[in-house]
Motif scaffolding. Structure first.
Motif, PDB file in Angstrom:
ATOM      1  N   LEU A   1      -6.393  30.450  13.763  1.00 46.97           N
ATOM      2  CA  LEU A   1      -7.568  29.989  13.016  1.00 46.97           C
ATOM      3  C   LEU A   1      -8.656  31.060  12.983  1.00 46.97           C
ATOM      4  O   LEU A   1      -9.309  31.285  11.959  1.00 46.97           O
ATOM      5  CB  LEU A   1      -8.102  28.708  13.633  1.00 46.97           C
ATOM      6  N   PHE A   2      -8.883  31.706  14.159  1.00 49.81           N
ATOM      7  CA  PHE A   2      -9.932  32.721  14.265  1.00 49.81           C
ATOM      8  C   PHE A   2      -9.698  33.842  13.262  1.00 49.81           C
ATOM      9  O   PHE A   2     -10.568  34.164  12.439  1.00 49.81           O
ATOM     10  CB  PHE A   2      -9.945  33.263  15.711  1.00 49.81           C
ATOM     11  N   PHE A   3      -8.525  34.471  13.342  1.00 43.81           N
ATOM     12  CA  PHE A   3      -8.252  35.597  12.455  1.00 43.81           C
ATOM     13  C   PHE A   3      -8.000  35.140  11.007  1.00 43.81           C
ATOM     14  O   PHE A   3      -8.291  35.867  10.048  1.00 43.81           O
ATOM     15  CB  PHE A   3      -7.046  36.386  12.963  1.00 43.81           C
ATOM     16  N   GLY A   4      -7.460  33.905  10.818  1.00 44.14           N
ATOM     17  CA  GLY A   4      -7.218  33.391   9.469  1.00 44.14           C
ATOM     18  C   GLY A   4      -8.495  33.182   8.681  1.00 44.14           C
ATOM     19  O   GLY A   4      -8.594  33.575   7.499  1.00 44.14           O
ATOM     20  N   TYR A   5      -9.498  32.601   9.313  1.00 41.29           N
ATOM     21  CA  TYR A   5     -10.755  32.336   8.601  1.00 41.29           C
ATOM     22  C   TYR A   5     -11.547  33.617   8.394  1.00 41.29           C
ATOM     23  O   TYR A   5     -12.280  33.746   7.424  1.00 41.29           O
ATOM     24  CB  TYR A   5     -11.579  31.285   9.353  1.00 41.29           C
ATOM     25  N   ILE A   6     -11.406  34.590   9.347  1.00 36.06           N
ATOM     26  CA  ILE A   6     -12.038  35.882   9.086  1.00 36.06           C
ATOM     27  C   ILE A   6     -11.399  36.546   7.875  1.00 36.06           C
ATOM     28  O   ILE A   6     -12.079  37.144   7.012  1.00 36.06           O
ATOM     29  CB  ILE A   6     -11.930  36.767  10.343  1.00 36.06           C
ATOM     30  N   GLY A   7     -10.063  36.419   7.745  1.00 34.44           N
ATOM     31  CA  GLY A   7      -9.367  36.961   6.566  1.00 34.44           C
ATOM     32  C   GLY A   7      -9.775  36.266   5.278  1.00 34.44           C
ATOM     33  O   GLY A   7      -9.950  36.920   4.235  1.00 34.44           O
ATOM     34  N   ASP A   8      -9.912  34.899   5.322  1.00 34.92           N
ATOM     35  CA  ASP A   8     -10.363  34.172   4.146  1.00 34.92           C
ATOM     36  C   ASP A   8     -11.748  34.627   3.713  1.00 34.92           C
ATOM     37  O   ASP A   8     -12.044  34.739   2.511  1.00 34.92           O
ATOM     38  CB  ASP A   8     -10.358  32.661   4.420  1.00 34.92           C
TER      39      ASP A   8
END
Length: 501
Positions: A32-39
């Protein structure tokens, strides 16, 4: 003991489950941490929403880690971890740009079945089911389109709600049935365990009785074996001691023979020492007489030296008198020569009348010169005589000093010869006493030799008897050790049951 074991096992189980849950939660939170930073970088979500999700993930992970590492078997950990995930999941579902975010509930919630806590599962089902139902209502009533921006799709919304509801029902049902089966299995195990415990208690009582009896019998046999071993050891020690005594007696017999020979040799040496002492004593007496003769001769030499000194002193005194007389003669010769000169002068004045007187005065002057020359020669002879007398005086003085030293040395030698003679007398007496003691030692040694022969015969008889007793004791000890081995085998068999205590 059983309760403590159960508590230990339960604590180990809680640690393993908590660790597994922490790993799964951490993995999902990192996604979630890296996914939302990517989004956010792709421009799909706003910065504020990205920061809210990131902060929620970080806080949730921190709280979970703090709770777990403070106490790894903490009972509050499942509630803390699921609460944190509920917050993150709700933010992800409501703010997602993807219509399939709701499936994130499946991998996490299923692992909580491992806690066998039905109330926790029911709470999870209600909360996560409510979140998804609220999301469906929010999507249909507020957004008016799907999270991805697509138009509303009733099939997708129905699939989300139905799958979540069915999953939660299945989760609760599975947990309930699993817990019920677990309880029944535990009850059955406890029943079998109680029966086994009853049987084990009876077996343990029998085993304890057998063990106690075996221990007692084994202890008695061990003590008996120790006593027999001690007796055998003592007998062997006695036999060995007697054997050693026999060897020692044999050695002592040889040694006493050697001692006897040495005593005889010592006796011969004492005879020689006695003869030498008598000879030395005679030689000392002769030396004393010689020293006495030397002392008398030294006294005579001293008297002669004193006479020589007196004569030399008298000679020096006479030489001094002669020297004075020579001085007078020399003075008279000078005056005579002067008178002859005056007579020559007067005869020269008288002329022919004084010619005869001039001849006489010339003769007188000639005689005066000869007298003076002879006086000079005599003076030289007297001075030489005086020097020789002084040298003789010094020489005689040194001779007298040496004679005094020699006299003192002779006196010391005489004193030492006297002491040596006295000591030789004592030595002669001691040698005679040693000779008598050696004869007594020889007689005592002969008696010792006879006693050693008698002891040797008795020791051989004792050795034979102790060897027989030791053989009997060794046989008894062997049989006792065999019986003890059988009892110890039985005791080891009984000890196998001790692990059930």
């Amino acid at each position: 003991m059983l309760s403590e074991n159960n508590l230990g096992k339960q604590s180990g189980k809680e640690k393993r489950v908590n660790k597994f849950v922490l790993i799964i939660v951490t993995i999902i939170d990192l996604f979630l941490f890296f996914g939302y930073i990517g989004d956010y970088r792709q421009g799909n979500i706003s910065f504020a929403f990205m920061m809210a999700v990131v902060i929620a993930v970080v806080v949730s992970m921190a709280v979970c880690d703090l709770t777990y590492f403070r106490k790894k078997d903490s009972a509050a950990f499942p509630y803390v971890s699921v609460a944190g995930y509920m917050v993150v999941y709700s933010m992800a579902v409501f703010g997602a740009q993807n219509d399939l975010v709701f499936i994130m509930v499946f991998p996490l919630t299923v692992i909580y079945i491992l806690y066998y806590d039905f109330r926790l599962i029911v709470g999870i089902a209600i909360v996560f089911g409510g979140i998804n139902i609220a999301d469906v209502i929010y999507t249909a009533g507020v957004l008016g389109h799907m999270h991805s921006g697509a138009p509303l799709n009733s099939t997708s919304m129905l699939l989300q709600g139905a799958s979540i509801v069915v999953y939660m029902i299945v989760l609760c049902g599975t947990t309930y049935i699993s817990n019920d089966n677990h309880k029944k299995k535990i009850a059955s195990i406890r029943e079998e365990k109680e029966k086994g415990m009853q049987l084990l208690e009876e077996v343990l009582k029998v085993a304890a009785s057998v063990r106690e009896n075996c221990s007692g019998a084994s202890e008695h046999i061990r003590q008996l074996s120790q006593y027999v071993d001690a007796t055998v050891s003592e007998l062997n020690g006695i036999a060995e001691g007697n054997g050693n005594n026999a060897e020692s007696i044999g050695q002592q017999t040889v040694m006493t023979g050697n001692i006897q020979n040495m005593i005889l040799e010592t006796k011969q040496m004492s005879d020689e020492m006695l003869a030498m002492a008598e000879s030395s004593q005679s030689a000392v007496r002769d030396g004393q007489h010689t020293v006495d003769s030397l002392q008398q001769q030294a006294d005579k030499t001293k008297e002669a030296n004193e006479q020589v000194v007196s004569a030399v002193a008298s000679l020096i005194s006479n030489a001094e008198v002669v020297e004075q007389i020579i001085e007078h003669i020399f003075a008279i010769s000078s005056q005579t020569n002067l008178l002859a000169l005056n007579a020559s002068i007067e005869s020269a004045r008288a002329g022919e009348a004084g010619r005869g007187f001039a001849v006489v005065s010339e003769e007188i002057r000639t005689l005066a010169d000869e007298t003076r020359n002879l006086t000079e020669r005599i003076r030289g002879i007297v001075e030489e005589l005086k020097k020789n007398a002084d040298a003789a005086k010094n020489t005689v003085h040194h001779v007298m000093t040496a004679a005094d030293t020699e006299h003192e040395l002779i006196i010391n030698a005489s004193t030492q010869f006297g002491e040596i003679g006295s000591r030789m007398g004592v030595l002669h007496t001691n040698v005679q006493e040693i000779y008598k003691k050696i004869e007594e030692i020889l007689e005592s040694n002969n008696a010792i030799v006879d006693s050693i022969h008698h002891i040797s015969a008795v020791s051989e008889e004792v050795t034979a008897s102790t060897q027989q007793a030791a053989e009997l004791g060794a046989d008894t000890s062997q049989k006792a050790e065999q019986a003890r081995g059988l009892m110890m085998g039985l005791l080891e068999t009984v000890k196998v049951i001790d692990r059930y205590l």
